[in-house]
Design an enzyme around this catalytic site. Structure first.
Site, PDB file in Angstrom:
ATOM      1  N   GLY A   1      -0.767  -1.429   3.570  1.00 29.23           N
ATOM      2  CA  GLY A   1      -1.358  -2.726   3.885  1.00 29.23           C
ATOM      3  C   GLY A   1      -0.516  -3.839   3.305  1.00 29.23           C
ATOM      4  N   GLY A   2      -0.910  -4.338   2.124  1.00 24.99           N
ATOM      5  CA  GLY A   2      -0.269  -5.496   1.498  1.00 24.99           C
ATOM      6  C   GLY A   2       1.252  -5.461   1.480  1.00 24.99           C
TER       7      GLY A   2
ATOM      8  N   GLY B   1      -6.077  -2.027  -1.312  1.00 25.52           N
ATOM      9  CA  GLY B   1      -6.010  -3.430  -1.698  1.00 25.52           C
ATOM     10  C   GLY B   1      -6.381  -3.687  -3.149  1.00 25.52           C
TER      11      GLY B   1
ATOM     12  N   GLU C   1     -12.145  -0.747   6.212  1.00 24.05           N
ATOM     13  CA  GLU C   1     -12.732  -2.088   6.376  1.00 24.05           C
ATOM     14  C   GLU C   1     -13.629  -2.126   7.616  1.00 24.05           C
ATOM     15  OE1 GLU C   1      -8.973  -4.102   5.994  1.00 24.05           O
ATOM     16  OE2 GLU C   1      -8.911  -3.379   3.918  1.00 24.05           O
TER      17      GLU C   1
ATOM     18  N   SER D   1      -2.718   1.033  -1.674  1.00 27.09           N
ATOM     19  CA  SER D   1      -1.853   0.415  -2.688  1.00 27.09           C
ATOM     20  C   SER D   1      -0.472   1.070  -2.797  1.00 27.09           C
ATOM     21  CB  SER D   1      -2.553   0.391  -4.051  1.00 27.09           C
ATOM     22  OG  SER D   1      -3.707  -0.432  -3.985  1.00 27.09           O
TER      23      SER D   1
ATOM     24  N   GLU E   1      -7.178   7.566   3.129  1.00 25.92           N
ATOM     25  CA  GLU E   1      -7.138   6.316   2.378  1.00 25.92           C
ATOM     26  C   GLU E   1      -8.376   6.218   1.491  1.00 25.92           C
ATOM     27  OE1 GLU E   1      -4.538   3.210   4.414  1.00 25.92           O
ATOM     28  OE2 GLU E   1      -6.481   3.065   5.371  1.00 25.92           O
TER      29      GLU E   1
ATOM     30  N   ASN F   1      -0.099  -1.880   8.190  1.00 25.91           N
ATOM     31  CA  ASN F   1      -1.311  -2.524   8.716  1.00 25.91           C
ATOM     32  C   ASN F   1      -1.321  -3.959   8.214  1.00 25.91           C
ATOM     33  OD1 ASN F   1      -3.889  -3.327   9.390  1.00 25.91           O
ATOM     34  ND2 ASN F   1      -4.899  -2.086   7.817  1.00 25.91           N
ATOM     35  N   TRP F   2      -1.143  -4.902   9.143  1.00 27.36           N
ATOM     36  CA  TRP F   2      -1.046  -6.314   8.733  1.00 27.36           C
ATOM     37  C   TRP F   2      -2.415  -6.976   8.590  1.00 27.36           C
ATOM     38  CZ3 TRP F   2       3.511  -8.220  12.399  1.00 27.36           C
ATOM     39  CH2 TRP F   2       4.668  -7.475  12.099  1.00 27.36           C
ATOM     40  N   LYS F   3      -3.460  -6.230   8.876  1.00 24.64           N
ATOM     41  CA  LYS F   3      -4.840  -6.733   8.738  1.00 24.64           C
ATOM     42  C   LYS F   3      -4.984  -8.109   9.411  1.00 24.64           C
ATOM     43  CE  LYS F   3      -5.185  -4.237   4.429  1.00 24.64           C
ATOM     44  NZ  LYS F   3      -6.162  -3.677   3.524  1.00 24.64           N
TER      45      LYS F   3
ATOM     46  N   HIS G   1     -10.714   2.523  10.113  1.00 26.77           N
ATOM     47  CA  HIS G   1     -10.189   1.994   8.845  1.00 26.77           C
ATOM     48  C   HIS G   1     -11.378   1.673   7.941  1.00 26.77           C
ATOM     49  CE1 HIS G   1      -8.407  -0.787   5.961  1.00 26.77           C
ATOM     50  NE2 HIS G   1      -7.253  -0.190   6.239  1.00 26.77           N
TER      51      HIS G   1
END
Ligand code: PEP
Length: 253
Positions: A236-237, A175, A99, A215, A169, A12-14, A97
């Site tokens: 993600g990151g 994150g 967020e 993470s 998640e 997920n590149w957000k 998600h």
């Protein structure tokens, strides 16, 4: 990992990358990917889906949207509907998600409608569920996730339920660098399967892929992926760098 189920590695590149960076990231992943029967899915920012999809042509990489509205079309300024998602050739959509739930106020009801819309249009919904830190500390992790799942699947037949992929998640792990231990993740994944079994059947519970997210990094993936109910990861990151995403995928090769 249970090789009877589909294994999925998703990034997920957000709201990161420029167009050039997005295309280069996709090309880099495609180039470094060795033969794998695992499903690899990337979720770029929506404006870059078309060019990232073009960059992935001829590779096994699937492309998805990070969000989607549930109405087919209409006066919904700023939204992207299922017909548009389909039209780009994207095959997945992230739904609910954390967020989206906690920054943009998406409710379980909206998330349910999005899951239904995705299935109706032949797009695979990757449904994200997970508890907040205060819910975990109050001993409410299971009841929170159970409610999210029961509401998202409301009214879905077993046949449609089998079209959903779940990503567990925990919000406190997203994150933050605080990854869930393999034991915590495994226990929540087993609980998710138990919830699916209560809603449907053993077969549904044993077939739906349940990914872990929060993470995930190259140095913690092995312990998580060794767990019997973890069928891959949503990253993600660490999916924003070619090498770290490839290193994560490599544990499954
Ligand atoms: C995510 O965005 O779904 C996620 C899990 O992020 P991170 O890996 O950065 O925690």
């Amino acid at each position: 990992m249970n090789t009877k189920r589909k294994q999925i590695f998703a990034g997920n590149w957000k709201m990161y990358t420029t167009q050039r960076e997005a295309v280069n990231l996709a090309l880099g992943i495609a180039e470094g990917l060795q033969k794998t029967d695992r499903e690899i899915v990337i979720f770029p920012p929506s404006v870059y889906v078309v060019c990232v999809k073009a960059a992935c042509e001829g590779t096994p990489i699937k492309v998805g949207f990070q969000n989607m509205y549930f109405e087919k079309e209409g006066a919904f300024t700023g939204e992207i509907g299922p017909l548009m998602v389909k039209d780009t050739g994207a095959s997945y959509v992230l739904i609910g998600h954390s967020e989206r739930r906690h920054i943009f106020g998406e409710t379980d009801e909206m998330i349910h409608k999005k899951v239904v819309a995705a299935i109706a249009h032949g797009i695979t919904p990757m449904l994200c569920v997970g508890e907040l830190l205060e819910e975990r500390e109050a001993g409410k992790s299971e009841s929170t996730v159970e409610t999210q799942i029961v509401k998202a699947f409301e009214g879905l037949t077993a046949e449609d339920a089998l079209k959903v992929v779940i990503a567990y998640e925990p919000v406190w792990a997203i994150g933050t660098g605080k990854v869930a231990t393999p034991e915590i993740a495994q226990s929540m994944h087993a609980f998710i399967r138990k919830t699916l079994q209560t809603l449907y059947t053993d077969t549904v519970a044993e077939t739906i892929p349940v990914l872990y997210g929060g993470s995930v990094k190259p140095d913690n993936i092995a312990g998580l992926y060794a767990m019997p109910d973890i069928d891959g990861v949503l990253v993600g990151g660490a999916s924003l760098k070619v090498q770290s995403f490839l290193d994560i995928i490599r544990v499954a090769l």
